[in-house]
Design a protein around this motif. Sequence first.
Motif, mmCIF file in Angstrom:
data_model
loop_
_atom_site.group_PDB
_atom_site.id
_atom_site.type_symbol
_atom_site.label_atom_id
_atom_site.label_comp_id
_atom_site.label_asym_id
_atom_site.label_seq_id
_atom_site.Cartn_x
_atom_site.Cartn_y
_atom_site.Cartn_z
ATOM 1 N N LYS A 123 0.836 -1.209 0.000
ATOM 2 C CA LYS A 123 0.000 0.000 0.000
ATOM 3 C C LYS A 123 0.874 1.264 0.000
ATOM 4 C CE LYS A 123 -3.706 0.060 2.754
ATOM 5 N NZ LYS A 123 -4.982 0.148 2.040
ATOM 6 N N LYS A 124 1.957 1.224 0.783
ATOM 7 C CA LYS A 124 2.865 2.384 0.829
ATOM 8 C C LYS A 124 3.526 2.599 -0.528
ATOM 9 C CE LYS A 124 4.031 2.382 5.736
ATOM 10 N NZ LYS A 124 5.059 2.096 6.716
ATOM 11 N N GLN A 125 3.960 1.501 -1.149
ATOM 12 C CA GLN A 125 4.586 1.561 -2.468
ATOM 13 C C GLN A 125 3.628 2.174 -3.482
ATOM 14 O OE1 GLN A 125 7.756 0.051 -3.178
ATOM 15 N NE2 GLN A 125 7.681 0.861 -5.252
ATOM 16 N N ARG A 126 2.390 1.725 -3.460
ATOM 17 C CA ARG A 126 1.378 2.232 -4.389
ATOM 18 C C ARG A 126 1.133 3.723 -4.140
ATOM 19 N NH1 ARG A 126 -0.071 1.751 -9.157
ATOM 20 N NH2 ARG A 126 -2.227 2.169 -9.597
ATOM 21 N N GLY A 127 1.115 4.118 -2.876
ATOM 22 C CA GLY A 127 0.929 5.528 -2.523
ATOM 23 C C GLY A 127 2.073 6.390 -3.041
ATOM 24 N N GLN A 128 3.308 5.874 -2.964
ATOM 25 C CA GLN A 128 4.462 6.618 -3.470
ATOM 26 C C GLN A 128 4.385 6.791 -4.983
ATOM 27 O OE1 GLN A 128 7.754 4.333 -2.016
ATOM 28 N NE2 GLN A 128 7.828 5.400 -0.037
ATOM 29 N N VAL A 129 3.953 5.748 -5.700
ATOM 30 C CA VAL A 129 3.806 5.832 -7.158
ATOM 31 C C VAL A 129 2.796 6.925 -7.489
ATOM 32 C CG1 VAL A 129 2.915 4.601 -9.186
ATOM 33 C CG2 VAL A 129 4.486 3.462 -7.624
ATOM 34 N N LYS A 130 1.707 6.965 -6.777
ATOM 35 C CA LYS A 130 0.673 7.968 -7.039
ATOM 36 C C LYS A 130 1.168 9.367 -6.668
ATOM 37 C CE LYS A 130 -3.415 5.069 -6.730
ATOM 38 N NZ LYS A 130 -4.738 4.937 -6.129
ATOM 39 N N ALA A 131 1.955 9.442 -5.592
ATOM 40 C CA ALA A 131 2.482 10.744 -5.168
ATOM 41 C C ALA A 131 3.428 11.317 -6.221
ATOM 42 C CB ALA A 131 3.196 10.609 -3.829
ATOM 43 N N ARG A 133 3.135 11.081 -9.353
ATOM 44 C CA ARG A 133 2.350 11.544 -10.472
ATOM 45 C C ARG A 133 1.832 12.967 -10.272
ATOM 46 N NH1 ARG A 133 -1.554 6.520 -10.896
ATOM 47 N NH2 ARG A 133 -0.092 4.940 -11.595
ATOM 48 N N ARG A 134 1.728 13.374 -8.998
ATOM 49 C CA ARG A 134 1.175 14.689 -8.676
ATOM 50 C C ARG A 134 2.094 15.794 -9.159
ATOM 51 N NH1 ARG A 134 0.511 13.217 -2.846
ATOM 52 N NH2 ARG A 134 -1.118 11.672 -2.889
#
Length: 140
Positions: A123-131, A133-134
């Motif tokens: 979940k943390k890894q996925r959150g970093q990928v999305k972050a 993109r911002r």
Amino acid sequence: MLRVTDQITIQDWELTEHFVRASGPGGQNVNKVSTAVELRFEAARSPSLPDPVKARLKRLAGRRWTKEGALILQCDETRSQARNREIVRQRLAELIEKASHRPKRRIPTKPTKASQRRRVDAKKQRGQVKALRRKTSDQD
């Protein structure tokens, strides 16, 4: 006498059969002969069934269980009254046999610490990928 299992046998006096006219194939025969069978089994008052089996049978029967505690099964599959009788008695035996098996108790399991950790890391890894993109908040 209807033999269900080694321990459970249903006596003939516990079963009531009612013959009615059936719909479906049969030609002129369908208007003259009552071939459909309605089997009524007073399950709640039956001395042949143990209480736990009665409770499971009630749950399995669903809408076929009446308020009085009777189980009603119908069959109009064939043109023969005798064959319909056999089918409906077989269905009753199968239903009671199914109710006689005690369901296996489910033991709730808990996820391991390692699997919990892997889930949180993913979940943390996925959150970093999305972050990443911002858009950045640099103001020039």
